[in-house]
Design a protein around this motif. Structure first.
Motif, PDB file in Angstrom:
ATOM      1  N   TYR A   1      -3.611   7.358  -8.507  1.00 34.86           N
ATOM      2  CA  TYR A   1      -4.608   8.343  -8.935  1.00 34.86           C
ATOM      3  C   TYR A   1      -3.993   9.693  -9.302  1.00 34.86           C
ATOM      4  N   GLU A   2      -2.857  10.019  -8.721  1.00 34.72           N
ATOM      5  CA  GLU A   2      -2.257  11.311  -9.000  1.00 34.72           C
ATOM      6  C   GLU A   2      -1.770  11.424 -10.447  1.00 34.72           C
TER       7      GLU A   2
ATOM      8  N   LYS B   1      -4.720  12.796 -14.186  1.00 35.44           N
ATOM      9  CA  LYS B   1      -5.205  14.061 -14.735  1.00 35.44           C
ATOM     10  C   LYS B   1      -4.707  14.374 -16.145  1.00 35.44           C
TER      11      LYS B   1
ATOM     12  N   TYR C   1      -6.538  12.228 -18.853  1.00 34.74           N
ATOM     13  CA  TYR C   1      -7.955  12.522 -19.058  1.00 34.74           C
ATOM     14  C   TYR C   1      -8.157  13.918 -19.645  1.00 34.74           C
ATOM     15  N   GLU C   2      -7.352  14.889 -19.227  1.00 29.44           N
ATOM     16  CA  GLU C   2      -7.474  16.236 -19.799  1.00 29.44           C
ATOM     17  C   GLU C   2      -7.203  16.221 -21.303  1.00 29.44           C
TER      18      GLU C   2
ATOM     19  N   MET D   1     -12.043  12.432 -15.154  1.00 32.58           N
ATOM     20  CA  MET D   1     -11.683  13.647 -14.416  1.00 32.58           C
ATOM     21  C   MET D   1     -12.401  13.698 -13.079  1.00 32.58           C
TER      22      MET D   1
ATOM     23  N   TYR E   1     -10.596  11.448 -10.702  1.00 36.69           N
ATOM     24  CA  TYR E   1      -9.328  12.070 -10.255  1.00 36.69           C
ATOM     25  C   TYR E   1      -9.589  13.049  -9.111  1.00 36.69           C
ATOM     26  N   TYR E   2     -10.530  13.967  -9.290  1.00 38.73           N
ATOM     27  CA  TYR E   2     -10.813  14.966  -8.247  1.00 38.73           C
ATOM     28  C   TYR E   2     -11.472  14.340  -7.027  1.00 38.73           C
TER      29      TYR E   2
ATOM     30  N   ARG F   1      -8.784  13.221  -4.876  1.00 33.28           N
ATOM     31  CA  ARG F   1      -8.111  14.395  -4.291  1.00 33.28           C
ATOM     32  C   ARG F   1      -9.009  15.087  -3.255  1.00 33.28           C
TER      33      ARG F   1
ATOM     34  N   TYR G   1     -17.642  17.558 -13.111  1.00 27.11           N
ATOM     35  CA  TYR G   1     -17.221  16.707 -14.233  1.00 27.11           C
ATOM     36  C   TYR G   1     -18.163  15.509 -14.404  1.00 27.11           C
TER      37      TYR G   1
END
Length: 651
Positions: A257-258, A261, A264-265, A287, A290-291, A294, A303
Motif C-alpha cells: 500500500y505504501e 500514492k 494515484y496522484e 487515494m 492509500y490513506y 495509513r 477523497y
C-alpha cells in the motif's frame, strides 16, 4: 479498479497518408488557411484531430466533425466512414458508448455499399467493440467474427494484430483470462516487430489486466512499466493514465500500500486533463484507500467523498457501488457506525439493482433477440436505400439543396433510431405486463377452483350427512307417532314440529343445491341456469325470465360453466338485494366468435360510476371471475330505469 485502454476501437489510423502523419500539430495548423473542401481536406482534418484526441478530446471532435461535413458535401462516402471511426473513438474515451454504437452502425451500413473489404472489416470491428463496451457480448462476437474473416482474406498482418488485441479484451470481459492472455501475447509479439508504439502500448496495457486476474503480478508490473515508458515517449495522456491506475492496482493486489500514492496522484492530474469522470472516480478512490491503510481516516474520507460525488453525478453505478463500500469501511474505522452501516446497505442495494438490471436485460434481450435483429436489419436497409437516393439527388442539385438533404437525412436517421428505441421499450413493457397478467390469472384460477371444490365438499356433506340425519329423525318421529297417545294440544304441537322438520330438510337441500347445483354437473350450464331461474320464480322474490340461444351446441369446460353460473347467480342475488325490482331477464347466447351474458332488471337503478370504487365482496367476485374468463363487462344503469349488465366472452 483496473482500467482498459480503448484504442483498439479505432482501426483506421493507417489510412492517413504518410506525408501528413509525420507532420506535427504546429505544421498542420499553419496549413489550415489553404485547405480546400475536397478529399485532401478530409484527410487534413482527420490527421489534425488525431493530434488532439489524447489530450484535448473536445477539440479533436471539432476537427473530426469538420471532416465529416466536408465528406457529406462532396459525396465522399469513405470520408464519412472515416469521420465516424475517429469521432466514435473519442466518444468511447468519454464513455458515451450508446452514441458511439449508433454512429458505428451507420458506418457499417455505408461501408457495405463500397467495394472495400478492409474498410468494412474495420467498421465491423468498431461496431463489435461498441457492443462489447455495453456488455452485449453475443452481438459483439457476431461483428468480430465477420470482420476477422475479412481481415484474414485480405492478409493484413497489422490489422490481424489489432484484431488480436480486441479479442483479448473480449475474452477478458467474459472472464476467460487464459484465452485473453493467449491473444494478448500474440498481439504484443507482432507489434514489437513494427514501429507502432501506440498500438504496442495499448496491447501491453490490456495484457496486464489478465495477468492481474491470474495473479501474475511480476508479469503485470513489467508490461505496465513498458507501457508507461511508451506513453511518455509519445506523449499519450490516456495511455499514461490507464497505465498509472493499473500499476497502482498491481501494488494494491500485492498489499504494497505504501507504493500507491504517486500513481494515484498522477492519475488524478491526467484524468482532470482528459475530463474523464470514470478515471477520476477510480483515482480519488485509490487515494482514499492509500490513506485508509495509513490510518489517516479523515483524509481518506475526503477523497472517497470526492469519488462518490463524481460517480453519483454521472450515474457511474458500478464505480459508485465500489466507492460506497470504501466509504463504509472508512466510517467504521472512524467509529461512525451509523454512517458505515448506511453506506454498506446502500452499496448492497445498488449491487442487487445492478445484478437485477443485468439479469432482466439479458432475459429481455434473449426473448426479443430475433425480432430485434430483423428490425435492425430492415432499418439498416432503409437507411442504406435512403442514403443512396440522397447522394444521387445531391449530384444533380445546388449546394444549398445538398445541405438541406443532408439535414433531412440526419433527421430521418434520428427518428428511425428513436422509433426503434421506443418500440423496444414497448415490447419490454408489454412482456412484463403479460407476465403480471398471467400471474394474476393463475392466482385467480387457483382461488376460484379452491372455492368451487370447497362448495362441492360442503354441498356433499350437507346432502349426504346432515340431510340423511334429518331424514332419519323424521322417520323416527313418524314411527313414534303411531305408538304414542297424545292430547289434542300435544298432537297439534307434534304436527307443527314435523312441519318445521320438513321445512329444515327443504332449506338444507336448497342450500346444498346453491353451493353446487346437481343439474350443472349432470345436465350442463343451460339446464342449471334454467332451474336456478325457476327456483327464484317459485320463491316469489323476483320474476325471472331465462332465454338461451345456440347454447345447446356449446360444450363448456366444467370450470368455465361453474364460473358463468356463479356470475349469473351473483348478479341475480344483487338484483334481489338492492334493485327493488319485480322482473328480471337472464340471456345466454352464442355467436360465431363470442358468448354473451345479459342480466337486466326493472329496478330503481343507480349511478354506474360508483362501481369504479366498489369494494364489496360480491362485486369483487364478479370482476375476478370475468377477468379469469378474459371477458369484457359493460354496466348501464340510470335512476328509475333499471340496470343492464352485458358480459362478452371469447367462444
Amino acid at each position: 479498479m483496473m482500467k482498459q485502454l480503448l484504442f483498439s476501437i479505432l482501426l483506421f489510423l493507417s489510412f492517413v497518408s504518410t506525408a501528413q502523419t509525420v507532420m506535427n500539430r504546429d505544421s498542420l495548423l499553419r496549413l489550415m488557411p489553404a485547405i480546400k473542401e475536397d478529399s485532401a481536406g478530409v484527410e487534413f482534418y482527420i490527421n489534425l484531430g488525431q493530434q488532439y484526441e489524447a489530450n484535448e478530446p473536445e477539440l479533436a471532435k471539432y476537427y473530426y466533425r469538420k471532416a465529416g461535413t466536408i465528406s457529406e458535401k462532396i459525396n465522399y462516402e469513405a470520408g464519412v466512414v472515416r469521420y465516424i471511426f475517429n469521432y466514435t473513438f473519442v466518444l468511447n474515451l468519454q464513455a458515451r458508448y450508446d452514441s458511439g454504437l449508433l454512429l458505428n452502425q451507420q458506418s457499417v451500413a455505408i461501408a457495405r455499399t463500397l467495394n472495400d473489404p478492409v474498410l468494412l472489416g474495420k467498421a465491423l470491428f468498431n461496431t463489435g467493440t461498441s457492443y462489447r463496451q455495453l456488455a452485449r457480448y453475443a452481438e459483439a462476437a457476431k461483428f468480430y467474427e465477420e470482420g476477422r474473416k475479412l481481415f484474414a482474406d485480405n492478409g493484413d498482418s497489422f490489422l490481424s494484430a489489432q484484431g488480436y488485441d480486441i479479442l483479448q479484451l473480449m475474452y477478458f470481459n467474459i472472464e476467460d483470462y487464459d484465452k485473453a492472455i493467449e491473444y494478448g501475447q500474440a498481439a504484443v509479439k507482432y507489434l514489437r516487430t513494427v514501429d507502432e508504439p501506440m498500438w504496442l502500448g495499448t496491447a501491453l496495457n490490456n495484457l496486464g489486466l489478465s495477468y492481474i486476474k491470474k495473479r501474475k503480478f511480476n508479469e503485470a508490473e513489467q508490461v505496465y512499466n513498458e507501457t508507461l515508458k511508451i506513453s511518455k515517449r509519445i506523449a499519450h495522456v490516456e495511455m499514461e493514465s490507464s497505465a498509472m491506475l493499473n500499476m497502482a492496482d498491481v501494488f494494491l493486489q500485492k498489499g504494497e500500500y505504501e507504493k500507491l500514492k504517486p500513481f494515484y496522484e498522477k492519475a488524478v492530474v491526467l484524468n482532470k486533463q482528459l475530463q474523464s469522470d470514470d478515471g477520476l472516480v477510480i483515482s480519488y478512490r485509490g487515494m482514499a484507500i492509500y490513506y485508509f491503510f495509513r490510518k489517516e481516516f479523515e483524509t481518506a474520507k475526503a477523497y472517497a467523498l470526492q469519488s462518490y460525488t463524481i460517480a453519483d453525478t454521472n450515474n457511474l453505478r458500478m464505480e459508485k457501488q465500489q466507492t460506497m463500500q470504501t466509504l463504509s469501511r472508512i466510517y467504521f474505522a472512524l467509529h461512525d457506525m451509523k454512517s458505515g452501516y448506511a453506506y454498506l446497505r446502500a452499496a448492497d442495494v445498488l449491487a442487487d439493482s445492478i445484478l437485477s438490471d443485468k439479469i432482466r436485460r439479458n432475459a429481455l434481450d434473449l426473448e426479443a433477440k430475433y425480432q430485434s435483429q430483423q428490425k435492425i436489419l430492415r432499418i439498416q436497409r432503409l437507411e442504406d436505400d435512403k442514403k443512396i437516393q440522397q447522394l444521387t439527388i445531391s449530384r444533380k442539385n445546388t449546394l444549398n439543396y445538398i445541405l438541406i438533404g443532408s439535414a433531412a437525412s440526419l433527421l430521418i436517421i434520428s427518428l428511425l433510431s428513436y422509433r426503434n428505441y421506443r418500440h423496444k421499450q414497448k415490447l419490454q413493457q408489454q412482456r412484463i405486463n403479460e407476465l403480471e397478467t398471467e400471474k394474476q390469472l393463475a392466482a385467480t384460477e387457483a382461488v376460484l377452483k379452491g372455492e368451487e371444490q370447497e362448495r362441492t365438499r360442503l354441498a356433499k356433506d350437507l346432502h349426504d350427512g346432515l340431510g340423511g340425519m334429518l331424514s332419519g329423525i323424521k322417520y323416527s318421529f313418524n314411527t313414534m307417532k303411531g305408538n304414542l297417545i297424545l292430547t289434542p294440544d300435544n298432537a297439534q304441537a307434534f304436527e307443527r314440529s314435523m312441519d318445521m322438520l320438513d321445512s329444515s330438510i327443504k332449506e338444507m337441500r336448497r342450500v346444498a343445491h346453491n353451493m353446487m347445483p346437481e343439474a350443472l354437473v349432470k345436465f350442463g350450464l343451460d339446464t342449471a341456469l334454467k332451474d336456478f331461474c325457476n327456483d327464484i320464480n317459485a320463491s316469489g322474490a323476483l320474476k325471472v325470465s331465462y332465454q338461451s340461444l345456440n347454447i345447446e351446441e356449446v360444450e363448456f369446460e366444467q370450470s368455465t360453466a361453474i364460473t358463468i353460473y356463479r356470475i349469473v347467480q351473483e348478479l341475480i342475488n344483487n338484483t334481489m338485494k338492492h334493485a327493488v325490482a319485480k322482473n328480471a331477464i337472464v340471456q345466454l347466447s352464442k355467436t360465431d366468435d363470442a358468448i354473451t351474458i345479459t342480466v337486466e332488471d326493472d329496478g330503481k337503478g343507480f349511478d354506474a360510476d360508483i362501481l369504479k370504487a366498489a369494494r364489496g365482496i360480491g362485486w369483487t367476485n364478479i370482476l375476478s371471475r370475468i377477468e379469469y374468463l378474459k371477458g369484457k363487462l359493460d354496466v348501464r344503469s340510470e335512476a328509475g330505469k333499471g340496470t343492464s349488465v352485458h358480459i362478452e366472452l371469447n367462444a
